[in-house]
Motif scaffolding. Structure first.
Motif, PDB file in Angstrom:
ATOM      1  N   ALA A 146     -15.124  27.267   8.217  1.00 47.81           N
ATOM      2  CA  ALA A 146     -15.777  26.169   7.504  1.00 47.81           C
ATOM      3  C   ALA A 146     -14.776  25.011   7.381  1.00 47.81           C
ATOM      4  CB  ALA A 146     -16.212  26.637   6.114  1.00 47.81           C
ATOM      5  N   PRO A 147     -15.236  23.771   7.348  1.00 46.00           N
ATOM      6  CA  PRO A 147     -14.291  22.648   7.261  1.00 46.00           C
ATOM      7  C   PRO A 147     -13.592  22.613   5.904  1.00 46.00           C
ATOM      8  CG  PRO A 147     -16.561  21.878   7.080  1.00 46.00           C
ATOM      9  CD  PRO A 147     -16.638  23.323   7.450  1.00 46.00           C
ATOM     10  N   HIS A 148     -12.329  22.190   5.942  1.00 44.70           N
ATOM     11  CA  HIS A 148     -11.576  21.970   4.702  1.00 44.70           C
ATOM     12  C   HIS A 148     -11.371  20.465   4.542  1.00 44.70           C
ATOM     13  CE1 HIS A 148      -9.009  23.101   1.352  1.00 44.70           C
ATOM     14  NE2 HIS A 148      -8.232  22.103   1.722  1.00 44.70           N
ATOM     15  N   THR A 149     -11.555  19.975   3.305  1.00 41.10           N
ATOM     16  CA  THR A 149     -11.524  18.535   3.049  1.00 41.10           C
ATOM     17  C   THR A 149     -10.190  18.100   2.451  1.00 41.10           C
ATOM     18  OG1 THR A 149     -13.909  18.526   2.667  1.00 41.10           O
ATOM     19  CG2 THR A 149     -12.665  16.638   1.838  1.00 41.10           C
ATOM     20  N   PHE A 150      -9.644  17.015   3.011  1.00 44.89           N
ATOM     21  CA  PHE A 150      -8.431  16.380   2.495  1.00 44.89           C
ATOM     22  C   PHE A 150      -8.802  14.984   1.991  1.00 44.89           C
ATOM     23  CE2 PHE A 150      -7.256  19.381   5.742  1.00 44.89           C
ATOM     24  CZ  PHE A 150      -6.172  20.048   5.198  1.00 44.89           C
ATOM     25  N   SER A 151      -8.195  14.591   0.868  1.00 42.07           N
ATOM     26  CA  SER A 151      -8.470  13.283   0.276  1.00 42.07           C
ATOM     27  C   SER A 151      -7.275  12.358   0.500  1.00 42.07           C
ATOM     28  CB  SER A 151      -8.755  13.439  -1.221  1.00 42.07           C
ATOM     29  OG  SER A 151      -8.986  12.185  -1.819  1.00 42.07           O
ATOM     30  N   VAL A 152      -7.535  11.186   1.062  1.00 45.41           N
ATOM     31  CA  VAL A 152      -6.504  10.172   1.312  1.00 45.41           C
ATOM     32  C   VAL A 152      -6.722   9.033   0.319  1.00 45.41           C
ATOM     33  CG1 VAL A 152      -5.487   8.602   2.997  1.00 45.41           C
ATOM     34  CG2 VAL A 152      -6.448  10.800   3.744  1.00 45.41           C
ATOM     35  N   THR A 153      -5.727   8.767  -0.535  1.00 47.90           N
ATOM     36  CA  THR A 153      -5.866   7.761  -1.597  1.00 47.90           C
ATOM     37  C   THR A 153      -4.798   6.686  -1.441  1.00 47.90           C
ATOM     38  OG1 THR A 153      -6.695   9.462  -3.100  1.00 47.90           O
ATOM     39  CG2 THR A 153      -5.944   7.410  -4.094  1.00 47.90           C
ATOM     40  N   ASN A 154      -5.198   5.429  -1.658  1.00 45.01           N
ATOM     41  CA  ASN A 154      -4.250   4.312  -1.696  1.00 45.01           C
ATOM     42  C   ASN A 154      -3.738   4.184  -3.127  1.00 45.01           C
ATOM     43  OD1 ASN A 154      -2.791   1.966  -1.568  1.00 45.01           O
ATOM     44  ND2 ASN A 154      -4.549   0.636  -1.096  1.00 45.01           N
ATOM     45  N   PRO A 180       0.824  -1.202   0.000  1.00 49.93           N
ATOM     46  CA  PRO A 180       0.000   0.000   0.000  1.00 49.93           C
ATOM     47  C   PRO A 180       0.867   1.264   0.000  1.00 49.93           C
ATOM     48  CG  PRO A 180       0.111  -0.890   2.209  1.00 49.93           C
ATOM     49  CD  PRO A 180       0.857  -1.858   1.323  1.00 49.93           C
ATOM     50  N   GLU A 181       0.349   2.332  -0.596  1.00 52.90           N
ATOM     51  CA  GLU A 181       1.013   3.634  -0.577  1.00 52.90           C
ATOM     52  C   GLU A 181      -0.035   4.706  -0.336  1.00 52.90           C
ATOM     53  OE1 GLU A 181       4.375   4.364  -3.419  1.00 52.90           O
ATOM     54  OE2 GLU A 181       3.503   2.624  -4.423  1.00 52.90           O
ATOM     55  N   VAL A 182       0.370   5.766   0.375  1.00 56.57           N
ATOM     56  CA  VAL A 182      -0.563   6.835   0.746  1.00 56.57           C
ATOM     57  C   VAL A 182      -0.260   8.092  -0.046  1.00 56.57           C
ATOM     58  CG1 VAL A 182      -1.309   8.376   2.603  1.00 56.57           C
ATOM     59  CG2 VAL A 182      -0.990   5.962   3.056  1.00 56.57           C
ATOM     60  N   LEU A 195      -1.612  -2.998  -2.937  1.00 58.09           N
ATOM     61  CA  LEU A 195      -2.283  -3.851  -1.953  1.00 58.09           C
ATOM     62  C   LEU A 195      -3.158  -2.984  -1.055  1.00 58.09           C
ATOM     63  CD1 LEU A 195       0.647  -6.223  -0.897  1.00 58.09           C
ATOM     64  CD2 LEU A 195      -1.171  -6.674  -2.552  1.00 58.09           C
ATOM     65  N   ASP A 196      -4.039  -3.599  -0.299  1.00 60.26           N
ATOM     66  CA  ASP A 196      -4.949  -2.858   0.577  1.00 60.26           C
ATOM     67  C   ASP A 196      -4.184  -2.001   1.583  1.00 60.26           C
ATOM     68  OD1 ASP A 196      -7.035  -4.006  -0.701  1.00 60.26           O
ATOM     69  OD2 ASP A 196      -7.608  -5.384   0.915  1.00 60.26           O
ATOM     70  N   LEU A 197      -4.758  -0.839   1.880  1.00 61.43           N
ATOM     71  CA  LEU A 197      -4.197   0.093   2.866  1.00 61.43           C
ATOM     72  C   LEU A 197      -5.125   0.119   4.069  1.00 61.43           C
ATOM     73  CD1 LEU A 197      -2.313   2.540   3.697  1.00 61.43           C
ATOM     74  CD2 LEU A 197      -4.046   3.990   2.595  1.00 61.43           C
ATOM     75  N   THR A 198      -4.567  -0.047   5.265  1.00 62.58           N
ATOM     76  CA  THR A 198      -5.345   0.024   6.500  1.00 62.58           C
ATOM     77  C   THR A 198      -4.955   1.276   7.275  1.00 62.58           C
ATOM     78  OG1 THR A 198      -5.494  -2.386   6.650  1.00 62.58           O
ATOM     79  CG2 THR A 198      -5.939  -1.127   8.653  1.00 62.58           C
ATOM     80  N   LEU A 214      -8.675   0.535   2.707  1.00 64.96           N
ATOM     81  CA  LEU A 214      -8.843   1.107   1.377  1.00 64.96           C
ATOM     82  C   LEU A 214      -8.195   0.200   0.347  1.00 64.96           C
ATOM     83  CD1 LEU A 214      -8.054   4.921   1.888  1.00 64.96           C
ATOM     84  CD2 LEU A 214     -10.281   3.876   1.497  1.00 64.96           C
ATOM     85  N   PRO A 215      -8.955  -0.368  -0.582  1.00 63.83           N
ATOM     86  CA  PRO A 215      -8.340  -1.146  -1.669  1.00 63.83           C
ATOM     87  C   PRO A 215      -7.517  -0.233  -2.578  1.00 63.83           C
ATOM     88  CG  PRO A 215     -10.694  -1.617  -1.447  1.00 63.83           C
ATOM     89  CD  PRO A 215     -10.417  -0.408  -0.616  1.00 63.83           C
ATOM     90  N   PRO A 216      -6.652  -0.780  -3.399  1.00 59.51           N
ATOM     91  CA  PRO A 216      -5.865   0.047  -4.321  1.00 59.51           C
ATOM     92  C   PRO A 216      -6.764   0.943  -5.189  1.00 59.51           C
ATOM     93  CG  PRO A 216      -5.019  -2.185  -4.288  1.00 59.51           C
ATOM     94  CD  PRO A 216      -6.281  -2.206  -3.493  1.00 59.51           C
ATOM     95  N   GLY A 217      -6.383   2.204  -5.276  1.00 59.91           N
ATOM     96  CA  GLY A 217      -7.134   3.159  -6.087  1.00 59.91           C
ATOM     97  C   GLY A 217      -8.303   3.800  -5.375  1.00 59.91           C
ATOM     98  N   HIS A 218      -8.654   3.365  -4.170  1.00 54.56           N
ATOM     99  CA  HIS A 218      -9.780   3.933  -3.439  1.00 54.56           C
ATOM    100  C   HIS A 218      -9.305   5.066  -2.517  1.00 54.56           C
ATOM    101  CE1 HIS A 218     -11.760   0.408  -5.021  1.00 54.56           C
ATOM    102  NE2 HIS A 218     -12.917   0.778  -4.487  1.00 54.56           N
TER     103      HIS A 218
END
Length: 322
Positions: A115-123, A94-96, A127-130, A160-164
């Motif tokens: 106001a909240p600011h949104t960050f996106s975390v992607t694998n 897995p990679e972040v 392999l799966d990322l936990t 998170l599966p790869p690409g999610h």
């Protein structure tokens, strides 16, 4: 895959294609940090003309991604030119990736909440990322208590599966004045964990109470005589602003302003040009700008000349203007 042991060895065959014996063979495997290429076996010693031997290399990367290395072979005394083989492998895991990697909030008054600011975390790995945990920590910049997690889909234990991807929402809530910095930490089973997102903002000190702004007292003329009239009487209707306490008026060459009220009337005006001035002042005695009205009183005979030729009316106009 990192941490699961080396791959099965890969065998390479070395052959002496020359006509002299090679008494000693030197073998080395070189690679960058974490690439994980290593010598697994070597049967090469003395190598006669036409003889062959085997060299084995295994691969055990310590991090995901493409890895490169090199197998090099040389003979004692340089009897044969050195030979080399380029090595390439891929570390599965897995990679972040976090976007954006930092965020600067707009300045806020103390006690305010952004106001909240949104960050996106992607694998971005294979392999799966936990995700292990998320936190604002207090040991890097020391202002993490000025920022807070406010929502999102990422959570401890999420896989998170790869690409999610999942999201994290953070807010800025300053209680101290000045420039503030904090760090959001994202821990996972990916190499290099935890991932750090830098946050910044500015706490604005409340404004000191001061005197109310000065509202200039003003007066306007809403109605007056015609600009050219044969009437010897002039009446002015006035309107004042909320800041005006009283008004004063002056006609033509009078030396002083005098208190007046709307409507104000003047009688027995002489033919010629006239000027009316009016000013307002507030309860503290502060003056506003003067308002000026100019008009002309015509000779009474001019009215009778309107039906005459143009040159006669022009002559009357010049007479009344003196």
């Amino acid at each position: 895959m990192p941490g699961t042991g080396p791959t099965p060895p890969k065998a390479f065959t070395l052959t002496n294609t020359g006509d002299v014996e090679l008494s000693a063979i030197f073998v080395s495997v070189g690679s960058g940090d974490g690439a994980g290429f290593g010598l697994a076996g070597n049967t090469c010693g003395k190598l006669g003309p036409g003889d062959s031997c085997e060299i084995s290399v295994d691969f055990e990367p310590s991090s995901p991604g493409t890895k490169e290395g090199q197998l090099q072979v040389a003979s004692q005394g340089g009897l044969a030119p050195p030979a080399s083989v380029e090595l390439r492998g891929y570390g599965a895991g897995p990679e972040v990736s976090v976007a954006p990697s930092s965020h600067a909030f707009f300045g806020l008054p103390l006690g305010g909440i952004s106001a909240p600011h949104t960050f996106s975390v992607t694998n971005t790995g294979s392999l799966d990322l936990t995700i292990s945990w998320l936190a604002m920590v207090l040991y890097i910049h020391g202002d993490e208590d000025q920022f807070e997690l406010s929502g999102g889909t990422c959570a401890s234990g999420l896989v998170l599966p790869p690409g999610h991807a999942c999201t994290i929402e953070a807010r800025f809530a300053p209680t101290r004045y000045g420039s503030l910095m904090g760090d959001l930490l994202i821990a996972s089973d990916a190499p290099g964990s935890p991932y750090v997102v830098t946050l910044s903002g500015f706490g604005i000190r409340p404004a000191e109470p001061g005197p109310p702004p000065f509202l200039e007292p003003r007066v306007s003329i809403i109605r007056g005589p015609a600009k050219g009239t044969n009437s010897r009487r002039a009446v002015f209707w006035l309107r004042t602003s909320a800041a005006a306490a009283a008004i004063v008026c002056k006609l033509d060459s009078q030396q002083w302003f005098r208190r007046c009220e709307s409507p104000i009337s003047y009688r027995n005006l002489r033919p010629g040009r006239h000027r009316f001035l009016v000013r307002a002042f507030d309860a503290q005695g502060r003056w506003g700008p003067p308002t000026v009205f100019r008009w002309r009183v015509l000779e009474r005979a001019c009215a009778a000349l309107r039906a005459r030729p143009i040159h006669a009316a022009a002559s009357c106009h010049r007479s009344g203007s003196q």
